[in-house]
Design a protein around this motif. Structure first.
Motif, PDB file in Angstrom:
ATOM      1  N   TYR A  28       0.850  -1.197   0.000  1.00  0.00           N
ATOM      2  CA  TYR A  28       0.000   0.000   0.000  1.00  0.00           C
ATOM      3  C   TYR A  28       0.882   1.243   0.000  1.00  0.00           C
ATOM      4  O   TYR A  28       1.772   1.377   0.848  1.00  0.00           O
ATOM      5  CB  TYR A  28      -0.899  -0.009   1.247  1.00  0.00           C
ATOM      6  N   VAL A  29       0.633   2.126  -0.949  1.00  0.00           N
ATOM      7  CA  VAL A  29       1.324   3.416  -0.991  1.00  0.00           C
ATOM      8  C   VAL A  29       0.309   4.478  -0.578  1.00  0.00           C
ATOM      9  O   VAL A  29      -0.653   4.745  -1.299  1.00  0.00           O
ATOM     10  CB  VAL A  29       1.882   3.718  -2.392  1.00  0.00           C
ATOM     11  N   PHE A  30       0.523   5.074   0.582  1.00  0.00           N
ATOM     12  CA  PHE A  30      -0.472   5.977   1.149  1.00  0.00           C
ATOM     13  C   PHE A  30      -0.468   7.333   0.442  1.00  0.00           C
ATOM     14  O   PHE A  30       0.515   7.735  -0.180  1.00  0.00           O
ATOM     15  CB  PHE A  30      -0.242   6.150   2.648  1.00  0.00           C
ATOM     16  N   GLN A  31      -1.582   8.018   0.581  1.00  0.00           N
ATOM     17  CA  GLN A  31      -1.807   9.279  -0.127  1.00  0.00           C
ATOM     18  C   GLN A  31      -0.757  10.325   0.228  1.00  0.00           C
ATOM     19  O   GLN A  31      -0.197  10.956  -0.656  1.00  0.00           O
ATOM     20  CB  GLN A  31      -3.202   9.799   0.189  1.00  0.00           C
ATOM     21  N   ALA A  32      -0.495  10.527   1.493  1.00  0.00           N
ATOM     22  CA  ALA A  32       0.523  11.496   1.917  1.00  0.00           C
ATOM     23  C   ALA A  32       1.762  10.711   2.314  1.00  0.00           C
ATOM     24  O   ALA A  32       1.883  10.227   3.446  1.00  0.00           O
ATOM     25  CB  ALA A  32       0.012  12.339   3.081  1.00  0.00           C
ATOM     26  N   ALA A  33       2.708  10.568   1.369  1.00  0.00           N
ATOM     27  CA  ALA A  33       3.859   9.688   1.590  1.00  0.00           C
ATOM     28  C   ALA A  33       4.646  10.090   2.828  1.00  0.00           C
ATOM     29  O   ALA A  33       5.128   9.236   3.581  1.00  0.00           O
ATOM     30  CB  ALA A  33       4.761   9.702   0.357  1.00  0.00           C
TER      31      ALA A  33
ATOM     32  N   MET B 131      10.458  12.171  -4.275  1.00  0.00           N
ATOM     33  CA  MET B 131      11.350  11.129  -3.766  1.00  0.00           C
ATOM     34  C   MET B 131      10.650  10.321  -2.670  1.00  0.00           C
ATOM     35  O   MET B 131      10.767   9.086  -2.624  1.00  0.00           O
ATOM     36  CB  MET B 131      12.636  11.752  -3.231  1.00  0.00           C
ATOM     37  N   ARG B 132       9.909  11.001  -1.790  1.00  0.00           N
ATOM     38  CA  ARG B 132       9.176  10.274  -0.743  1.00  0.00           C
ATOM     39  C   ARG B 132       8.130   9.360  -1.356  1.00  0.00           C
ATOM     40  O   ARG B 132       7.887   8.253  -0.865  1.00  0.00           O
ATOM     41  CB  ARG B 132       8.528  11.261   0.225  1.00  0.00           C
ATOM     42  N   GLN B 133       7.506   9.825  -2.446  1.00  0.00           N
ATOM     43  CA  GLN B 133       6.506   8.996  -3.112  1.00  0.00           C
ATOM     44  C   GLN B 133       7.158   7.728  -3.677  1.00  0.00           C
ATOM     45  O   GLN B 133       6.613   6.631  -3.582  1.00  0.00           O
ATOM     46  CB  GLN B 133       5.832   9.787  -4.229  1.00  0.00           C
ATOM     47  N   ARG B 134       8.349   7.876  -4.243  1.00  0.00           N
ATOM     48  CA  ARG B 134       9.057   6.724  -4.783  1.00  0.00           C
ATOM     49  C   ARG B 134       9.532   5.789  -3.667  1.00  0.00           C
ATOM     50  O   ARG B 134       9.543   4.563  -3.832  1.00  0.00           O
ATOM     51  CB  ARG B 134      10.230   7.184  -5.649  1.00  0.00           C
ATOM     52  N   VAL B 135       9.912   6.361  -2.521  1.00  0.00           N
ATOM     53  CA  VAL B 135      10.260   5.528  -1.370  1.00  0.00           C
ATOM     54  C   VAL B 135       9.043   4.712  -0.930  1.00  0.00           C
ATOM     55  O   VAL B 135       9.155   3.518  -0.606  1.00  0.00           O
ATOM     56  CB  VAL B 135      10.773   6.397  -0.199  1.00  0.00           C
ATOM     57  N   GLY B 136       7.868   5.333  -0.945  1.00  0.00           N
ATOM     58  CA  GLY B 136       6.646   4.614  -0.591  1.00  0.00           C
ATOM     59  C   GLY B 136       6.382   3.451  -1.531  1.00  0.00           C
ATOM     60  O   GLY B 136       5.985   2.364  -1.100  1.00  0.00           O
ATOM     61  N   ILE B 137       6.617   3.670  -2.822  1.00  0.00           N
ATOM     62  CA  ILE B 137       6.445   2.592  -3.799  1.00  0.00           C
ATOM     63  C   ILE B 137       7.448   1.475  -3.530  1.00  0.00           C
ATOM     64  O   ILE B 137       7.113   0.285  -3.581  1.00  0.00           O
ATOM     65  CB  ILE B 137       6.592   3.137  -5.229  1.00  0.00           C
ATOM     66  N   MET B 138       8.691   1.852  -3.220  1.00  0.00           N
ATOM     67  CA  MET B 138       9.712   0.843  -2.910  1.00  0.00           C
ATOM     68  C   MET B 138       9.306   0.002  -1.706  1.00  0.00           C
ATOM     69  O   MET B 138       9.379  -1.230  -1.735  1.00  0.00           O
ATOM     70  CB  MET B 138      11.054   1.535  -2.656  1.00  0.00           C
TER      71      MET B 138
ATOM     72  N   PRO C  98      -1.247   8.650  -5.997  1.00  0.00           N
ATOM     73  CA  PRO C  98       0.213   8.652  -6.097  1.00  0.00           C
ATOM     74  C   PRO C  98       0.809   9.912  -6.695  1.00  0.00           C
ATOM     75  O   PRO C  98       2.024  10.124  -6.578  1.00  0.00           O
ATOM     76  CB  PRO C  98       0.496   7.438  -7.007  1.00  0.00           C
ATOM     77  N   THR C  99       0.016  10.767  -7.343  1.00  0.00           N
ATOM     78  CA  THR C  99       0.582  11.958  -7.980  1.00  0.00           C
ATOM     79  C   THR C  99       0.080  13.262  -7.355  1.00  0.00           C
ATOM     80  O   THR C  99       0.330  14.333  -7.901  1.00  0.00           O
ATOM     81  CB  THR C  99       0.259  11.966  -9.482  1.00  0.00           C
TER      82      THR C  99
ATOM     83  N   ILE D 119      -5.901   4.775  -6.942  1.00  0.00           N
ATOM     84  CA  ILE D 119      -6.950   5.696  -6.515  1.00  0.00           C
ATOM     85  C   ILE D 119      -6.526   7.106  -6.891  1.00  0.00           C
ATOM     86  O   ILE D 119      -5.416   7.534  -6.558  1.00  0.00           O
ATOM     87  CB  ILE D 119      -7.170   5.614  -4.987  1.00  0.00           C
ATOM     88  N   THR D 120      -7.387   7.842  -7.573  1.00  0.00           N
ATOM     89  CA  THR D 120      -7.022   9.200  -7.971  1.00  0.00           C
ATOM     90  C   THR D 120      -8.264  10.012  -8.305  1.00  0.00           C
ATOM     91  O   THR D 120      -9.339   9.457  -8.543  1.00  0.00           O
ATOM     92  CB  THR D 120      -6.068   9.170  -9.194  1.00  0.00           C
ATOM     93  N   HIS D 121      -8.103  11.335  -8.282  1.00  0.00           N
ATOM     94  CA  HIS D 121      -9.150  12.218  -8.793  1.00  0.00           C
ATOM     95  C   HIS D 121      -8.763  12.754 -10.163  1.00  0.00           C
ATOM     96  O   HIS D 121      -9.518  13.500 -10.783  1.00  0.00           O
ATOM     97  CB  HIS D 121      -9.360  13.397  -7.833  1.00  0.00           C
ATOM     98  N   ASP D 122      -7.571  12.345 -10.633  1.00  0.00           N
ATOM     99  CA  ASP D 122      -7.007  12.865 -11.875  1.00  0.00           C
ATOM    100  C   ASP D 122      -7.322  11.909 -13.029  1.00  0.00           C
ATOM    101  O   ASP D 122      -6.688  10.855 -13.170  1.00  0.00           O
ATOM    102  CB  ASP D 122      -5.492  13.025 -11.704  1.00  0.00           C
ATOM    103  N   VAL D 123      -8.302  12.263 -13.842  1.00  0.00           N
ATOM    104  CA  VAL D 123      -8.706  11.402 -14.955  1.00  0.00           C
ATOM    105  C   VAL D 123      -7.558  11.230 -15.942  1.00  0.00           C
ATOM    106  O   VAL D 123      -7.367  10.153 -16.514  1.00  0.00           O
ATOM    107  CB  VAL D 123      -9.954  11.979 -15.652  1.00  0.00           C
ATOM    108  N   GLY D 124      -6.761  12.284 -16.140  1.00  0.00           N
ATOM    109  CA  GLY D 124      -5.634  12.206 -17.059  1.00  0.00           C
ATOM    110  C   GLY D 124      -4.604  11.189 -16.606  1.00  0.00           C
ATOM    111  O   GLY D 124      -4.039  10.451 -17.428  1.00  0.00           O
TER     112      GLY D 124
END
Length: 351
Positions: free
Chosen positions: A100-105, A164-171, A186-187, A216-221
């Motif tokens: 699980y990669v949380f919303q606020a990394a 970078m924190r987001q990528r750490v969360g993915i790792m 994630p973005t 999970i996202t609100h970003d359709v793009g």
């Protein structure tokens, strides 16, 4: 894409999550059915408060008080019904089977420990015997995401940027070889270049590791960039679900069309972008009966006030809307009339 047969399927059936409030227990997710096909990326979009993150937490059986899973199941191949797990069995499933990669990394990282120490804590808590191999795998994942693995593992979270924190969360979600991965926004709050990098990493790692992924996202793009299938949520319900390019290219539910119409335009006639009227419902304003979207819908019918639409599947697309049901019925009737030969018509007349 072709589903990966080695990846697990995830089947959500009749899932209902309620939160205790002064007005009683109110549903944040209501009777959701959703299947994540093995080896695919499924995106879930919707406005804030639509139940996206609550649905995602159910894959970990991690809904916290005052919320609870009131009904339904979340079955993962090789793991069983997550809703029925508890104690040590559930703890081991988190990380080992479901990452699980949380919303606020930054909120999921310990500010008092380096990333490396947190990685070792994760390994020890799951009984990893070869911690050096775990560190090597972590460094390799970080390097593949464009970072100096040794430097990152020796850093505290405040020494890293948001991307970078987001990528750490993915790792951390992948390092124990989980086969189901959930990414919650994630973005969010990342610049456009970092967003593109994160989405590319998600797609590459998903394909190489044979994962089943929920984004999970609100970003359709963002969903259009990475997902194979798309589920649209509103008021705790999945109102439309199907292949991502079909849903975005020819949306059937009025809410899906409204979301796409509201996307800001950078070229062409920018006046074509129109915001959805009204506001999304809260737990306290969800209607007790009828369609949850009716107050904002331009195709509202009398039946919408009293009867909740049932999700119906047609040509691989699932839609919950009375207006769509009526249009489909009219189309079927027209097709039947066109296919009827004069001889058949006369036989019916004299029968």
């Amino acid at each position: 894409m072709t589903p990966n047969p080695t990846a697990p399927a995830v089947r959500v059936r009749g899932l209902t999550v309620v939160y205790k409030t002064p007005m009683g227990e109110l549903p944040a997710v209501s009777n959701v059915d959703l299947t994540l096909a093995p080896g695919t990326i499924t995106g879930v979009v919707g406005e804030s408060g639509s139940g996206k993150s609550t649905l995602a937490l159910c894959l970990l059986n991690a809904v916290q008080s005052p919320g609870r899973i009131a009904a339904g199941s979340v079955e993962i191949d090789g793991l069983g019904d997550v809703v029925e797990l508890g104690g040590e069995e559930l703890r081991r499933a988190r990380g080992r089977h479901v990452g699980y990669v949380f919303q606020a990394a930054q909120n999921s990282l310990n500010p008092l420990k380096t990333i490396g120490k947190q990685l070792l804590d994760l390994g020890r808590s799951h009984g990893v015997e070869d911690l050096r191999a775990l560190v090597r795998d972590a460094k390799d994942l970080l390097a593949r995401m464009g970072m100096d693995g040794a430097r990152v593992l020796d850093s505290y979270q405040h020494e890293l940027s948001g991307g970078m924190r987001q990528r750490v969360g993915i790792m951390l979600a992948l390092v124990l070889n989980a086969k189901v991965v959930v990414l919650d926004e994630p973005t969010t709050a990342l610049d456009m270049i970092t967003q593109a990098t994160i989405l590319r990493i998600v797609r590459e790692v998903h394909d190489e590791r044979g994962l089943t992924t929920l984004v999970i996202t609100h970003d359709v793009g963002a969903v259009a960039e990475v997902a194979d299938n798309l589920a649209v949520m509103y008021g705790g319900r999945v109102v439309e679900h199907g292949p991502v390019m079909e849903v975005l290219g020819s949306p059937r539910h009025p809410y899906t069309r409204g979301l796409i119409r509201a996307i800001p335009r950078l070229s062409g006639d920018i006046s074509l972008a129109r915001a959805l009227p009204g506001r999304p419902p809260t737990l306290g304003t969800l209607p007790a009966a009828g369609c949850v979207f009716r107050e904002r819908c331009d195709r509202r019918m009398d039946v919408c006030d009293t009867v909740e639409p049932v999700p119906r599947t047609r040509d691989g697309r699932t839609v919950a809307c009375h207006a769509v049901d009526a249009a489909d019925a009219d189309a079927d009737a027209d097709a039947g009339a066109a296919d009827r030969t004069p001889t058949t018509a006369r036989r019916k007349e004299y029968a």
